[in-house]
Design a protein around this motif. Sequence first.
Motif, PDB file in Angstrom:
ATOM      1  N   GLU A  26      44.625 -32.846 -44.064  1.00 15.92           N
ATOM      2  CA  GLU A  26      46.083 -32.655 -44.071  1.00 15.92           C
ATOM      3  C   GLU A  26      46.567 -31.752 -42.944  1.00 15.92           C
ATOM      4  O   GLU A  26      47.752 -31.412 -42.885  1.00 15.92           O
ATOM      5  N   ASP A  59      56.312 -36.446 -41.087  1.00  8.85           N
ATOM      6  CA  ASP A  59      55.084 -37.016 -41.658  1.00  8.85           C
ATOM      7  C   ASP A  59      54.657 -36.220 -42.898  1.00  8.85           C
ATOM      8  O   ASP A  59      54.149 -35.107 -42.797  1.00  8.85           O
ATOM      9  N   ARG A  60      54.839 -36.802 -44.075  1.00 12.16           N
ATOM     10  CA  ARG A  60      54.552 -36.098 -45.316  1.00 12.16           C
ATOM     11  C   ARG A  60      53.056 -35.912 -45.562  1.00 12.16           C
ATOM     12  O   ARG A  60      52.657 -35.141 -46.440  1.00 12.16           O
ATOM     13  N   THR A  61      52.211 -36.619 -44.803  1.00 17.68           N
ATOM     14  CA  THR A  61      50.765 -36.452 -44.976  1.00 17.68           C
ATOM     15  C   THR A  61      50.234 -35.227 -44.243  1.00 17.68           C
ATOM     16  O   THR A  61      49.098 -34.825 -44.456  1.00 17.68           O
ATOM     17  N   LYS A  63      50.365 -31.294 -43.750  1.00 17.16           N
ATOM     18  CA  LYS A  63      50.797 -30.117 -44.506  1.00 17.16           C
ATOM     19  C   LYS A  63      50.793 -28.837 -43.662  1.00 17.16           C
ATOM     20  O   LYS A  63      51.418 -27.849 -44.046  1.00 17.16           O
ATOM     21  N   LYS A 116      56.506 -27.763 -41.616  1.00 14.84           N
ATOM     22  CA  LYS A 116      55.106 -27.403 -41.840  1.00 14.84           C
ATOM     23  C   LYS A 116      54.786 -26.111 -41.086  1.00 14.84           C
ATOM     24  O   LYS A 116      55.239 -25.919 -39.961  1.00 14.84           O
ATOM     25  N   PRO A 221      53.935 -28.538 -51.129  1.00 15.73           N
ATOM     26  CA  PRO A 221      54.623 -28.779 -49.857  1.00 15.73           C
ATOM     27  C   PRO A 221      56.117 -28.493 -49.943  1.00 15.73           C
ATOM     28  O   PRO A 221      56.725 -28.042 -48.972  1.00 15.73           O
ATOM     29  N   ARG A 225      57.823 -25.753 -47.524  1.00 10.80           N
ATOM     30  CA  ARG A 225      58.952 -26.226 -46.713  1.00 10.80           C
ATOM     31  C   ARG A 225      60.203 -25.387 -46.976  1.00 10.80           C
ATOM     32  O   ARG A 225      60.894 -24.952 -46.049  1.00 10.80           O
ATOM     33  N   GLY A 276      55.388 -32.425 -54.692  1.00  9.53           N
ATOM     34  CA  GLY A 276      56.271 -32.251 -53.544  1.00  9.53           C
ATOM     35  C   GLY A 276      57.729 -32.463 -53.899  1.00  9.53           C
ATOM     36  O   GLY A 276      58.567 -32.652 -53.014  1.00  9.53           O
ATOM     37  N   GLU A 277      58.063 -32.370 -55.164  1.00  8.33           N
ATOM     38  CA  GLU A 277      59.449 -32.592 -55.611  1.00  8.33           C
ATOM     39  C   GLU A 277      59.944 -31.405 -56.441  1.00  8.33           C
ATOM     40  O   GLU A 277      59.161 -30.652 -56.985  1.00  8.33           O
TER      41      GLU A 277
END
Length: 277
Positions: A26, A59-61, A63, A116, A221, A225, A276-277
Motif C-alpha cells: 500500500e 488512488d485509494r489503494t 495509503k 496520503k 485511511p 486523510r 475507509g468510510e
Amino acid sequence: MMPEATRSDDAPATSDGPLLTDRDGEVAILTLNRAAARNSLSESLVDALAAAFETITPDRTVKAIVLTGAPPAFCAGHDLREMTEARSAGDRGRAYFERIFAKCSTVMQAIVACPKPVIASVEGIATAAGCQLVATCDLAVAGESARFATPGVNIGLFCSTPMVALTRNVSPKHAMEMLLTGDMVSAGRAEQIGLINKVVATGDAMDSAMALARQIAAKSPLTVRTGKKTFYRQREMPLAEAYAYTARIMTENMLARDAEEGIGAFLDKRTPQWTGE
C-alpha cells in the motif's frame, strides 16, 4: 536500502526517466532519478513529480508515499545548469524562471494537499529546493551522514521559495540562520530544530521510512486523510477559529463508520476492520 517491491499489473515500476515510481503493498515509492546531477530539479523532473502526485492522490489503494533520491544525494535543489542555459533567451530567462518556480511551488502544494502522508527518506545532501522538498513532506527520516542547507545566499540567490516550507517547520531564528548563512546542517541538528523526525544509521533511511509508511498505512485511511487536511488548515487559523473548525471536524469524524468501528474494537479488545468510510 530499497525494499523489494511487490507490484500490481496495473502499476508497474518504471526503470528510467527523471522519476522512478514503484509500489510496495500500500506504499508508493517515488525516487528522484538524476543521480549524475544529484537529483536536481530539472523542469522534466518537476513535471514528472506533478504527474505522479496527480495520479497517486485519487488512488485509494495507496495509503502512504515515500519520496527518496537515487544515490548519492536526495536532491541538490534546482538545476542551475538548466537555469543558466535559459539566460540565453531574449528575456534573459524570465519566462523560464517564472515557469519553473511556479511549477515547483505547485508540486510542493500538491504534496501538502495529497491526502496520503508523504515521507522523505534522505541520504546525502538535501539543499535549496531539495531542503524545501524535505520540509514540505509530512515526515522525514535521514541517514546520519545526510546534510541540509538553503545555500542560495552564497551564490547571490536567496532561497525565497524554500523559505516558505522551511519556516513552517523550524523556528524563525533557526530558519533565518540557515537562510542567511547557507551553512550545511547535520542530520542530528536537523532533527533538533524540527526539520526531520528521526536520524538513523547511514544507509538505513529507506528501511526506516518504509516501516513508518507501513505503520501509517495500517490506520483508517479516512482518519489519516481527515487528520492531514485538518492539520494544515487549522495551522493557519487564529486560535479561536482553529478550535471551532477542529470541533466541527471531530464531530464529523465521530459520526464516521471507521470511528465507530475503531472505538468499538478498542472496547472489545479486537483488531479494527477499516472500511475507509
